[in-house]
Design an enzyme around this catalytic site. Structure first.
Site, PDB file in Angstrom:
ATOM      1  N   TYR A 202      67.708  40.095  33.078  1.00 33.55           N
ATOM      2  CA  TYR A 202      67.956  40.680  31.760  1.00 33.55           C
ATOM      3  C   TYR A 202      68.000  42.204  31.894  1.00 33.55           C
ATOM      4  O   TYR A 202      67.201  42.777  32.643  1.00 33.55           O
ATOM      5  CB  TYR A 202      66.842  40.313  30.778  1.00 33.55           C
ATOM      6  CG  TYR A 202      66.636  38.833  30.557  1.00 33.55           C
ATOM      7  CD1 TYR A 202      67.140  38.201  29.429  1.00 33.55           C
ATOM      8  CD2 TYR A 202      65.905  38.065  31.464  1.00 33.55           C
ATOM      9  CE1 TYR A 202      66.936  36.844  29.207  1.00 33.55           C
ATOM     10  CE2 TYR A 202      65.702  36.708  31.256  1.00 33.55           C
ATOM     11  CZ  TYR A 202      66.216  36.110  30.129  1.00 33.55           C
ATOM     12  OH  TYR A 202      66.013  34.770  29.914  1.00 33.55           O
ATOM     13  N   HIS A 210      70.239  39.181  25.778  1.00 33.52           N
ATOM     14  CA  HIS A 210      70.542  37.955  26.501  1.00 33.52           C
ATOM     15  C   HIS A 210      70.568  38.281  27.997  1.00 33.52           C
ATOM     16  O   HIS A 210      70.777  39.425  28.399  1.00 33.52           O
ATOM     17  CB  HIS A 210      71.895  37.391  26.077  1.00 33.52           C
ATOM     18  CG  HIS A 210      71.898  36.817  24.697  1.00 33.52           C
ATOM     19  ND1 HIS A 210      71.211  35.672  24.378  1.00 33.52           N
ATOM     20  CD2 HIS A 210      72.500  37.234  23.551  1.00 33.52           C
ATOM     21  CE1 HIS A 210      71.389  35.393  23.099  1.00 33.52           C
ATOM     22  NE2 HIS A 210      72.163  36.335  22.567  1.00 33.52           N
ATOM     23  N   LYS A 243      77.405  34.499  32.148  1.00 31.93           N
ATOM     24  CA  LYS A 243      76.619  35.369  33.016  1.00 31.93           C
ATOM     25  C   LYS A 243      77.421  35.717  34.266  1.00 31.93           C
ATOM     26  O   LYS A 243      78.289  34.956  34.686  1.00 31.93           O
ATOM     27  CB  LYS A 243      75.303  34.687  33.422  1.00 31.93           C
ATOM     28  CG  LYS A 243      74.330  34.522  32.274  1.00 31.93           C
ATOM     29  CD  LYS A 243      73.189  33.639  32.664  1.00 31.93           C
ATOM     30  CE  LYS A 243      72.246  33.468  31.495  1.00 31.93           C
ATOM     31  NZ  LYS A 243      72.904  32.960  30.279  1.00 31.93           N
TER      32      LYS A 243
END
Length: 292
Positions: A202, A210, A243
């Site tokens: 993070y 997020h 991600k």
């Protein structure tokens, strides 16, 4: 042990680092260490809401906190015996010297306090033999079972021995070095198993951000190849969970070459090698086209 450090509990059977104190949990959260609350109610062990202490840490979290001087290990007798058996004669001697140095500092503090008291009474320490004997009597330290005079009762040698056991038996050095590199870049890290990764990173506190990266286990930087299908699969996985898919490795040879140039022999022990050298880390992010 001074209360300025966080107490990390270790059990010889599980080897899982746990933090039980709420103030300690708050303190390490401020340091960027997350952990996972795992305490539940005896009558509702399967419930997954309102979990409480203890806070379960990753091994990397615990090692980083101790090496950074923010925490210390609290362990049971079995783990203590194992760690004490691994201490060398030099470490025991260093432990004794540190203890004696601490006692001498306490004695010197008592001498100064007594001299200030005598000065306040307009007296000197060279008056009579009786007064000198009384002064000397006040310089002795009582070491009770729960002494408040000497706070640092936990020997640093045992902490190092426990750390050595953890690193040698349970911790992959490459993973820890990647973890440390990301921590130095101000990332908050947690376990990443639910996203097919070693860590989830993070950019700040998870209550505000997020996660941005799914970090894979460390690779052999010089010998392990990265298969194209693995790259494609990782990129698509990262895209599916929004991600970056991150791979990395440690360039040990550069640190060893630098040590050789300085005519230093790299320590064979894993922990000593970690403390003595700081090998550079390379990380690469992969994403599928059209990400986001």
């Amino acid at each position: 042990m001074p209360h300025t450090k966080v107490a990390i509990s270790l059990n010889s059977k599980t080897g899982v680092p746990l933090v039980f104190d709420l103030d300690d949990v708050r303190r390490i959260r401020g340091l960027g260490v997350l952990g996972t609350l795992c305490g539940s109610l005896p009558t509702a062990a399967q419930q997954n809401l309102f979990l409480t202490v203890p806070l379960r840490l990753m091994l990397e979290d615990a090692v980083w906190l101790v090496l950074s001087g923010h925490a210390y290990f609290s362990f049971d007798d079995k783990l203590l015996v194992q760690a004490a058996g691994s201490l060398t004669a030099a470490e025991v001697c260093r432990w004794r010297q540190d203890t004696e140095r601490g006692l001498e500092q306490q004695r010197e503090l008592r001498r100064r306090e007594q001299q200030l008291k005598l000065a306040a009474l307009h007296r000197t320490a060279d008056e009579t033999d009786t007064q000198r004997r009384l002064l000397e009597q006040s310089l002795f330290l009582e070491t009770e079972n729960c002494s408040k005079m000497i706070a640092a009762a936990e020997p640093a040698g045992l902490q190092l021995a426990i750390l050595r056991e953890m690193v040698a038996q349970h911790l992959d050095l490459g993973n820890y070095l990647i973890y440390r590199y990301l921590r130095e870049e101000q990332y908050f890290l947690s376990a990443g198993g639910r996203f097919g990764a070693r860590y989830v990173a993070y950019p700040g506190d998870p209550l505000r951000y997020h996660s941005h990266m799914a970090v894979q286990p460390a690779m052999d930087y010089y010998n392990e190849s990265l298969d194209l299908l693995h790259v494609v699969g990782g990129g698509r996985l990262g895209t599916g969970v929004k991600k970056l898919w991150v791979v990395g490795g440690v360039r040990y040879r550069e640190a060893e070459a630098a040590a050789t140039a300085e005519e230093q022999i790299p320590p064979p022990d894993t922990l000593d090698r970690l403390l003595a050298t700081s090998p550079p880390v390379s990380v690469f992010s992969i994403e599928w086209s059209g990400f986001g």
